[in-house]
Design an enzyme around this catalytic site. Sequence first.
Site, PDB file in Angstrom:
ATOM      1  N   HIS A  66      -3.670  -8.470 -10.327  1.00 34.50           N
ATOM      2  CA  HIS A  66      -2.466  -7.823 -10.283  1.00 34.50           C
ATOM      3  C   HIS A  66      -1.378  -8.300 -11.111  1.00 34.50           C
ATOM      4  CE1 HIS A  66       0.902  -5.141  -8.106  1.00 34.50           C
ATOM      5  NE2 HIS A  66       1.425  -6.292  -8.541  1.00 34.50           N
ATOM      6  N   GLU A  67      -1.273  -9.754 -10.604  1.00 33.84           N
ATOM      7  CA  GLU A  67       0.042 -10.428 -11.293  1.00 33.84           C
ATOM      8  C   GLU A  67      -0.290 -10.593 -12.668  1.00 33.84           C
ATOM      9  OE1 GLU A  67       2.620 -11.050  -9.563  1.00 33.84           O
ATOM     10  OE2 GLU A  67       1.740 -10.343  -7.709  1.00 33.84           O
ATOM     11  N   HIS A 105       1.332  -7.973 -14.710  1.00 31.60           N
ATOM     12  CA  HIS A 105       2.888  -7.978 -14.836  1.00 31.60           C
ATOM     13  C   HIS A 105       2.856  -8.934 -15.947  1.00 31.60           C
ATOM     14  CE1 HIS A 105       4.370  -6.109 -11.336  1.00 31.60           C
ATOM     15  NE2 HIS A 105       3.698  -6.757 -10.703  1.00 31.60           N
ATOM     16  N   HIS A 118       2.666  -7.420 -19.273  1.00 28.88           N
ATOM     17  CA  HIS A 118       3.893  -6.431 -19.354  1.00 28.88           C
ATOM     18  C   HIS A 118       4.906  -7.325 -20.359  1.00 28.88           C
ATOM     19  CE1 HIS A 118       6.195  -3.177 -17.784  1.00 28.88           C
ATOM     20  NE2 HIS A 118       6.316  -2.955 -19.136  1.00 28.88           N
TER      21      HIS A 118
HETATM   22 ZN   LIG Z   1       3.638  -6.628  -8.449  1.00 26.98          ZN
END
Ligand SMILES: [Zn+2]
Length: 674
Positions: free
Chosen positions: A464-465, A468, A471
Amino acid sequence: MTNPLLTTWDTPFDIAPFDQISDDDFAPALDAALAENRAEIDAIAASDEAPTFENTLAAIAASGEALDKVLSVFFTVAGADSNETREALQREFSPKLAAHSSEFYANKALFQRIQTLWDTRESLELEADDARLLELTHRDFVRAGAALEGTEAERLKEVKSRLAVLGTQFTQNLLADERGWFMELSEDDLAGLPDFVISSARAAGKEKGVAGPAITLSRSLIVPFLQYSTRRDLREKAWRAWTSRGEMAEATDNRAIAAEILALRDERAKLLGYENFAAYKLETEMAGNAQNVRDLLMQVWKPAKSQAEADEWVLGQMMKNDGVNGALEPWDWRFYSEKRRKQEHDLDETALKPYLQLDRMIEAVFDTAHRLFELNFRPLDLPLYHPDCRAWEVTRGGEHVGVFIGDYFARGSKRSGAWCSAMRSQAKKPRVQTPIVINVCNFAAPPEGEPALLSYDDARTLFHEFGHALHQLLSDVSWERYSGTSVARDFVELPSQLYEHWLEVPEVLQRFATHAETGEAMPQDMLEKVLKAATYDQGFQTVEYVASALVDLEFHDGPPPADPMAKQAEILAGIGMPHAVVMRHATPHFAHVFSGDGYSSGYYSYMWSEVMDADAFEAFEEAGDAFDAATAHALQENILSKGGSVEADTLYIAFRGRLPGVEALLKGRGLLPV
Ligand SMILES: [Zn+2]
């Protein structure tokens, strides 16, 4: 002596020279950087040249370089490696920064120049990237109250500065409770706990300075304790402490702070001409308004609640069979759920854990990024703020892309949760800058000399991290204002939640889930069970989440509650919250909503993003390959590289050809009625 925060950083990739910075440097550096930025802005505002894009917007973007440097270092260490000095500095800085920001947005001469450019935008013939900067900057000013005059402008300034102070207090109270409480365990108290929980508890006891093992309020320790401890009395004690964070002691009680924050937010929204805070907040989100949010949450709530109630009944029966009378209580849920998981899925987290080595899972995360986006990772040896931190240079085709830093282990100086932040964001104007991105997690540190092992949830957090981080790393826009994760809040979790899907691609676990001692790959039947179990207990998880999201929404969509705890109880009763499930984050420790404005009236956005991530991953499934090159390219081109340079719904439609519905999410969570 020169302040290392204010000099030119002669370091690899211009990373902050952490080994030269001491806590004494922060306060003078901040004051100097604020003064410098104020002078820069005053000069732009006072210019007697007619406003142009260059002398106004580009000039604003070029200003504040020193301030960015000071703050990026300070906020990194204040969040991930705090101490009393840094906490005191944070209390000192937060009103100063709020005042600085208010002063910027209240600068009438500056706003007048921006307003003039906005009014004449048709004739300016700006390129799309510059036009977007003008649009967003103008909107920022209007929403900050630049158009307000006199007492209203004055009051707004006071409200904002008070909100900043309250947010910091809320966070620090929470941290004090999380740090202060622990439960020492005797040998008898270890009943039912697997070895990995016992060794984490011993490490925690050591950190707390007690002889035996201890349970702290760190999620990575308390959740396994609630799953495995056969001591119902201790589970209750631990659970009560965990869910009373933020209301444990008078000195650190967050309840009155929450009420004051809600009242001030409402006042702020009304000053700006909005009906309430939710209307103000959601204006710039993809969702647009509170009703759209409520509709989505209720579409998910109904099937999730039915599932949770069915599960509650099954778990209650299991408890009865154990000879325990009375209702299933919240401190029983995880325990019986874990037992049921073992029975039905025969998946034993203890047996699974040795296969999920942190280092191998990092390799999996990097390999996935390599296969999808051709990124390469090379370890770097840099002085960072804590010996646990590791850094990599990220390249593509031999070209530098950015720097990625991972800080993975829980420690007392770190705030709870997991997050991704950029010490420097990508931009091409007014100067080219490449990203420096950090992932901070709270995984249980391994006993000395042993490899760090993750739970499946931890592994998901890791993916998940890193989503980011991608991105930020793949961002390819002109201006920092809309670079990387600077997008609508309900869009920002799309890349992170989408990336979690690759953990569930069988070949990833086949290759990277190898046993810590034997080195053997995860057996096929265990792999199948892991993947099947991914939808396990989703009724519970969805209910605890949606309840929190609804409470957050209703707090801000209407008159502010004088007693948020009573309002919270009323909302939960209204939706029929199952007895044995509680909000994932209750008001006194709902940091997403009260530590700052980021997720206030916006906690729903994880689910909004999940609607998209489920639908977006289906694009790879439709292509017949989780690593399909054309789909990965389209994802990068239309979403990951674009930041907030274009409205979120436009980006999504460019990638997928349409907007998503809620079905893929319900299917993904196993909540579609059969
Ligand atoms: Zn998040």
